[in-house]
Design a protein around this motif. Sequence first.
Motif, PDB file in Angstrom:
ATOM      1  N   SER A 178       0.925  -1.170   0.512  1.00 18.45           N
ATOM      2  CA  SER A 178       0.440   0.075   0.007  1.00 18.45           C
ATOM      3  C   SER A 178       0.581   1.127   0.310  1.00 18.45           C
ATOM      4  CB  SER A 178      -0.579  -0.147   1.174  1.00 18.45           C
ATOM      5  OG  SER A 178      -1.720  -0.941   1.319  1.00 18.45           O
ATOM      6  N   ALA A 197       2.685   1.982  -3.153  1.00 14.06           N
ATOM      7  CA  ALA A 197       1.394   2.664  -4.120  1.00 14.06           C
ATOM      8  C   ALA A 197       1.050   3.300  -3.977  1.00 14.06           C
ATOM      9  CB  ALA A 197      -0.058   1.637  -3.972  1.00 14.06           C
ATOM     10  N   LEU A 198       0.547   4.758  -2.915  1.00 11.40           N
ATOM     11  CA  LEU A 198       0.729   5.702  -2.586  1.00 11.40           C
ATOM     12  C   LEU A 198       1.876   6.359  -2.891  1.00 11.40           C
ATOM     13  CD1 LEU A 198      -1.407   6.921  -1.335  1.00 11.40           C
ATOM     14  CD2 LEU A 198       0.037   6.974   1.769  1.00 11.40           C
ATOM     15  N   PRO A 200       3.984   7.144  -5.201  1.00 13.37           N
ATOM     16  CA  PRO A 200       3.656   8.193  -7.131  1.00 13.37           C
ATOM     17  C   PRO A 200       2.933   9.580  -6.648  1.00 13.37           C
ATOM     18  CG  PRO A 200       4.032   6.126  -7.560  1.00 13.37           C
ATOM     19  CD  PRO A 200       3.683   6.017  -5.703  1.00 13.37           C
ATOM     20  N   SER A 201       1.730   9.028  -6.227  1.00 17.39           N
ATOM     21  CA  SER A 201       0.549   9.739  -5.969  1.00 17.39           C
ATOM     22  C   SER A 201       0.784  11.492  -4.624  1.00 17.39           C
ATOM     23  CB  SER A 201      -0.702   9.636  -4.537  1.00 17.39           C
ATOM     24  OG  SER A 201      -1.103   8.110  -6.385  1.00 17.39           O
ATOM     25  N   LEU A 202       1.518  10.451  -3.928  1.00 20.04           N
ATOM     26  CA  LEU A 202       2.338  12.416  -2.728  1.00 20.04           C
ATOM     27  C   LEU A 202       3.351  12.633  -3.750  1.00 20.04           C
ATOM     28  CD1 LEU A 202       2.444   9.554   0.499  1.00 20.04           C
ATOM     29  CD2 LEU A 202       0.630  11.549   0.108  1.00 20.04           C
ATOM     30  N   LEU A 252       2.823  13.378  -6.871  1.00 19.66           N
ATOM     31  CA  LEU A 252       2.571  13.945  -7.650  1.00 19.66           C
ATOM     32  C   LEU A 252       2.656  15.453  -6.769  1.00 19.66           C
ATOM     33  CD1 LEU A 252       1.486  14.938 -10.171  1.00 19.66           C
ATOM     34  CD2 LEU A 252       0.011  13.397 -10.029  1.00 19.66           C
ATOM     35  N   PHE A 253       1.689  14.937  -5.697  1.00 17.78           N
ATOM     36  CA  PHE A 253       0.650  16.064  -5.254  1.00 17.78           C
ATOM     37  C   PHE A 253       1.511  16.982  -5.220  1.00 17.78           C
ATOM     38  CE2 PHE A 253      -0.921  17.363  -1.140  1.00 17.78           C
ATOM     39  CZ  PHE A 253      -2.019  18.284  -2.002  1.00 17.78           C
ATOM     40  N   SER A 284       0.983  21.089  -5.664  1.00 18.44           N
ATOM     41  CA  SER A 284       0.482  21.134  -4.897  1.00 18.44           C
ATOM     42  C   SER A 284       0.454  23.408  -4.985  1.00 18.44           C
ATOM     43  CB  SER A 284       0.921  21.164  -3.186  1.00 18.44           C
ATOM     44  OG  SER A 284       1.966  21.803  -3.204  1.00 18.44           O
TER      45      SER A 284
END
Length: 72
Positions: free
Chosen positions: A43, A46-47, A49-51, A53-54, A58
């Motif tokens: 998990s 998987a998390l 790359p999203s963090l 990018l954010f 931001s």
Amino acid sequence: MNDFMTPLIYLSTVSKFPVAIALKMATDASSGFVPWNQTIAMSLIALVPSLVLFFSASRNFVDGMSAGGIKG
């Protein structure tokens, strides 16, 4: 958004499954044993790359929201 069955129906190869299904397949349903350390590690992987990018975009998110809220 919360669609779980559609990838199982349409995708034929396991390598193209989304992360949610890969996490579900990693648990052993027959014995009832859930390897929590591996599930949490997958998990987190998987998390990340999203963090990234954010946090990298931001400033653009905030600028876009504040520009869209101004009338005139």
